[in-house]
Design a protein around this motif. Structure first.
Motif, PDB file in Angstrom:
ATOM      1  N   ASN A   1       0.815  -1.202   0.000  1.00 10.48           N
ATOM      2  CA  ASN A   1       0.000   0.000   0.000  1.00 10.48           C
ATOM      3  C   ASN A   1       0.855   1.262   0.000  1.00 10.48           C
ATOM      4  O   ASN A   1       1.760   1.432   0.817  1.00 10.48           O
TER       5      ASN A   1
ATOM      6  N   LEU B   1       0.292   4.194   0.875  1.00 10.82           N
ATOM      7  CA  LEU B   1       0.251   5.021   2.076  1.00 10.82           C
ATOM      8  C   LEU B   1       1.218   4.548   3.136  1.00 10.82           C
ATOM      9  O   LEU B   1       1.780   5.330   3.885  1.00 10.82           O
TER      10      LEU B   1
ATOM     11  N   PHE C   1      -1.729  13.859  -4.429  1.00 10.04           N
ATOM     12  CA  PHE C   1      -2.070  14.852  -3.422  1.00 10.04           C
ATOM     13  C   PHE C   1      -1.767  14.394  -2.004  1.00 10.04           C
ATOM     14  O   PHE C   1      -1.486  15.193  -1.131  1.00 10.04           O
TER      15      PHE C   1
ATOM     16  N   LEU D   1     -12.807  18.930  -1.322  1.00  8.27           N
ATOM     17  CA  LEU D   1     -13.056  18.364  -0.002  1.00  8.27           C
ATOM     18  C   LEU D   1     -12.835  19.341   1.142  1.00  8.27           C
ATOM     19  O   LEU D   1     -13.344  19.131   2.229  1.00  8.27           O
TER      20      LEU D   1
ATOM     21  N   VAL E   1      -7.149  11.660  -8.825  1.00  8.96           N
ATOM     22  CA  VAL E   1      -7.969  12.783  -8.351  1.00  8.96           C
ATOM     23  C   VAL E   1      -9.123  13.059  -9.296  1.00  8.96           C
ATOM     24  O   VAL E   1     -10.224  13.382  -8.855  1.00  8.96           O
TER      25      VAL E   1
ATOM     26  N   PHE F   1      -6.349   4.607  -2.678  1.00  5.77           N
ATOM     27  CA  PHE F   1      -6.564   5.602  -1.643  1.00  5.77           C
ATOM     28  C   PHE F   1      -7.343   6.797  -2.179  1.00  5.77           C
ATOM     29  O   PHE F   1      -8.381   7.163  -1.640  1.00  5.77           O
ATOM     30  N   ALA F   2      -6.847   7.366  -3.286  1.00  9.13           N
ATOM     31  CA  ALA F   2      -7.353   8.669  -3.735  1.00  9.13           C
ATOM     32  C   ALA F   2      -8.845   8.634  -4.056  1.00  9.13           C
ATOM     33  O   ALA F   2      -9.608   9.469  -3.569  1.00  9.13           O
TER      34      ALA F   2
ATOM     35  N   PHE G   1     -10.934   8.122  -1.004  1.00 10.47           N
ATOM     36  CA  PHE G   1     -10.900   9.314  -0.169  1.00 10.47           C
ATOM     37  C   PHE G   1     -11.954  10.329  -0.609  1.00 10.47           C
ATOM     38  O   PHE G   1     -12.561  10.996   0.215  1.00 10.47           O
ATOM     39  N   PHE G   2     -12.189  10.419  -1.925  1.00 10.16           N
ATOM     40  CA  PHE G   2     -13.181  11.363  -2.432  1.00 10.16           C
ATOM     41  C   PHE G   2     -14.604  10.884  -2.156  1.00 10.16           C
ATOM     42  O   PHE G   2     -15.457  11.671  -1.776  1.00 10.16           O
TER      43      PHE G   2
ATOM     44  N   SER H   1      -6.741   2.253   3.688  1.00 15.28           N
ATOM     45  CA  SER H   1      -5.890   3.331   3.178  1.00 15.28           C
ATOM     46  C   SER H   1      -6.296   4.671   3.767  1.00 15.28           C
ATOM     47  O   SER H   1      -5.448   5.451   4.200  1.00 15.28           O
TER      48      SER H   1
ATOM     49  N   TYR I   1      -4.155   7.058   6.302  1.00 18.00           N
ATOM     50  CA  TYR I   1      -3.892   8.455   5.959  1.00 18.00           C
ATOM     51  C   TYR I   1      -4.254   9.369   7.128  1.00 18.00           C
ATOM     52  O   TYR I   1      -3.453  10.203   7.550  1.00 18.00           O
TER      53      TYR I   1
END
Lengths: 270, 281
Positions: free
Chosen positions: A102, A104, A210, A233, B113, B204-205, B208-209, B219, B223
């Motif tokens: 992963n 992260l 990001f 966000l 994104v 993740f990205a 996340f949204f 993930s 974070y």
């Protein structure tokens, strides 16, 4: 017969319509919508009129170029040396294996490694340079991003090296070329396509990362991707976020055209 | 002499590259046994961080959710993606095929994104509450194209006369699909499933949204914890996840190899059976 073929396309076509075409259309539409829901061009006016946005875009491109360059400089020798090894497929697999971890967790590991009291600083102290601020700097952001993108650059270059006909190398040697000359005149030009697809695979994510700018780069809005995330966000300004998104899509399209020709799928472990 | 030094530098370079690639992971795992509470100095060995992970019921719930999303989204993506590959394979016009394939690849080349933001707009307009459903739909959506890319080459490898033969022997569409086509492309489908599974696990990205307040995947959780600083629970968790990824990779190679051997064996058996059937006719 014909019925069956359309049956296959129903779920897939629905997916294409709903999750490929509709979202892209919506993000373009949203970029023309203001905070109150009316039609506006102000998002684009802001983007191209306010110097902060242009400066950020410029910086983002510079960072992406640097990340791509660092990745390339490390990857090319790695791929080249790997291709000369005996059990090269095994070595390749081993060097690519960390990709499966992963992303992260890797970023998190670097928070520890680069931190003020971390391993790198212990090392710097040991060799007499002394402690430096590494975490939350541009340098740490570029290094970690390059680390994460490495396998995606190694793979296409390795594949290009593998495709070279070995008799070309023998021919070059027979004609009296040194190892370096063979590399410069034969091997390198033949791997340019691999380099191109590697650059393509690395550059776009480098523009849009990001979470690295948040975790490693010190929570600053320094890439287009962070700006999109910030607007969607944090400040909830979807119109402006979509506008930056559209700019990112255009940048991606330009990149594809520039490095285009025959695109190869080399980005993922097979 | 010169060749020797070159070889030595080559090996030094490769070993360094190797160490660098693995450094972060082993760094994390090493400190996951640290009783000191940070990643700077190793003060003593302990299993405490691991027991903390297993005692954290919120984290355990997130692990279960993450795997549930990965299993289910990969399954659905594998089904829809296989349909898509079959649909594209049967297309007669070349331009149509190229068009569908380029549309297929859009999500593969788009930055995370953009996928996340555009899905967020889309799901909000549909009125879907952000949470399990929205994450699930997004994961299915971004996994489908890789399944198509894994299955399509298998279909193209298949000898078209196999289908013709099945038809001549009186097989209907369904039988041809389940007895001839699907067994042949199974390795591709399995590869696609595994890729979809890892995509979902790693993402993740996009998550996340589209994830709301109530739902989280590993993930996203890592974070938000990492932003608060270092906690060795994450190290323990990463060691466990590293072990799991290793198992997954090994399992994948094992299965794909097994399938290859099996399918060639099976094809041989099928051919024998076919011959017998023709003879008895």
């Amino acid at each position: 017969m014909g019925k069956w073929k359309t049956f296959y396309l129903i779920p897939y076509g629905l997916w294409l319509l709903l999750f490929v075409i509709a979202p892209v259309a919506l993000i373009v539409y949203q970029s023309f919508v203001d905070v109150n829901g009316g039609f506006t061009l102000s998002n684009y006016q802001n983007f191209f009129g306010i110097s902060a946005y242009l400066k950020m875009t410029f910086n983002s491109v510079v960072y992406a170029c640097l990340i791509t360059l660092v990745t390339l400089l490390i990857s090319y020798p790695t791929a080249y040396f790997l291709s000369q090894m005996k059990h090269k497929q095994l070595w390749l697999m081993l060097i690519i294996l960390p990709t499966w971890i992963n992303i992260l967790l890797k970023a998190y590991a670097f928070i520890g490694i680069f931190s003020g009291d971390g391993t790198v600083n212990h090392f710097l102290e040991f060799i007499g340079i002394g402690r430096q601020q590494i975490l939350f700097t541009d340098l740490s952001f570029i290094l970690v991003a390059a680390y994460i993108e490495l396998p995606f650059m190694i793979l296409p270059i390795f594949n290009a090296l593998e495709e070279i006909n070995p008799s070309l190398l023998s021919a070059s040697r027979d004609l009296g070329a040194s190892t370096f000359q063979t590399f410069r005149r034969v091997v390198f030009p033949l791997t340019l396509n691999g380099v191109k697809s590697g650059v393509q695979i690395v550059f776009i994510p480098a523009l849009s990362l990001f979470m690295l700018t948040r975790l490693i780069g010190g929570n600053r809005v320094i890439t287009l991707g962070t700006a999109v995330e910030e607007n969607f966000l944090v400040t909830q300004n979807w119109g402006m976020g979509s506008t930056i998104g559209v700019v990112l899509i255009v940048a991606m399209a330009l990149m594809m055209l520039l490095t285009g020709e025959k695109k190869k799928e080399g980005g993922h472990v097979q | 002499m010169k060749k020797g030094t070159f070889l030595r530098w080559r090996n030094v370079y490769l070993v360094t590259a190797f160490l660098v690639m693995y450094l972060p992971i082993f760094y994390l795992i090493f400190y996951s046994f640290n009783s000191g509470g940070d990643m700077n100095r190793f003060t003593g060995f302990t299993w405490e961080n691991y027991s903390a992970v297993f005692e954290d019921s919120r984290l355990m719930l997130i692990v279960v959710d993450t795997f549930l999303v990965a299993f289910l989204s990969a399954l659905l993506a594998a089904i829809i993606g296989t349909c898509g590959a079959l649909g594209i394979y049967y297309m007669k016009r070349r331009q149509m095929r190229t068009l569908f394939l380029s549309l297929n690849n859009i999500l593969l080349v788009s930055p995370d994104v953009i996928i996340g933001a555009s899905f967020l707009i889309f799901l909000t307009i549909l009125g879907i509450r952000l949470g399990f459903t929205s994450v699930m739909l997004s994961h299915i959506a971004f996994s489908i194209p890789i399944v198509v890319l894994m299955v399509l080459p298998k279909l193209q490898e298949m000898n078209p006369s196999l289908i013709q033969a099945a038809k001549d022997l009186g097989a209907n569409q369904w039988t041809t699909l389940t007895k001839v086509i699907l067994p042949f492309i199974t390795p591709g489908i399995i590869a696609g499933y595994f890729m979809a599974f890892t995509y979902s696990l790693d993402d993740f990205a996009v998550t996340f949204f589209v994830t709301g307040n109530g739902f989280s995947t590993l993930s996203v959780e890592i974070y938000s914890r990492a932003r608060q600083g270092i906690s060795l629970d994450i190290n323990a968790l990463s060691a466990l996840m590293f072990l799991f990824s290793l198992l997954l990779v090994v399992g994948y190679y094992f299965i794909s190899h097994e399938k290859k051997v099996e399918s060639t064996k099976k094809r041989k058996e099928d051919r024998v059976a076919e011959k017998k059937a023709v003879e008895t006719l």
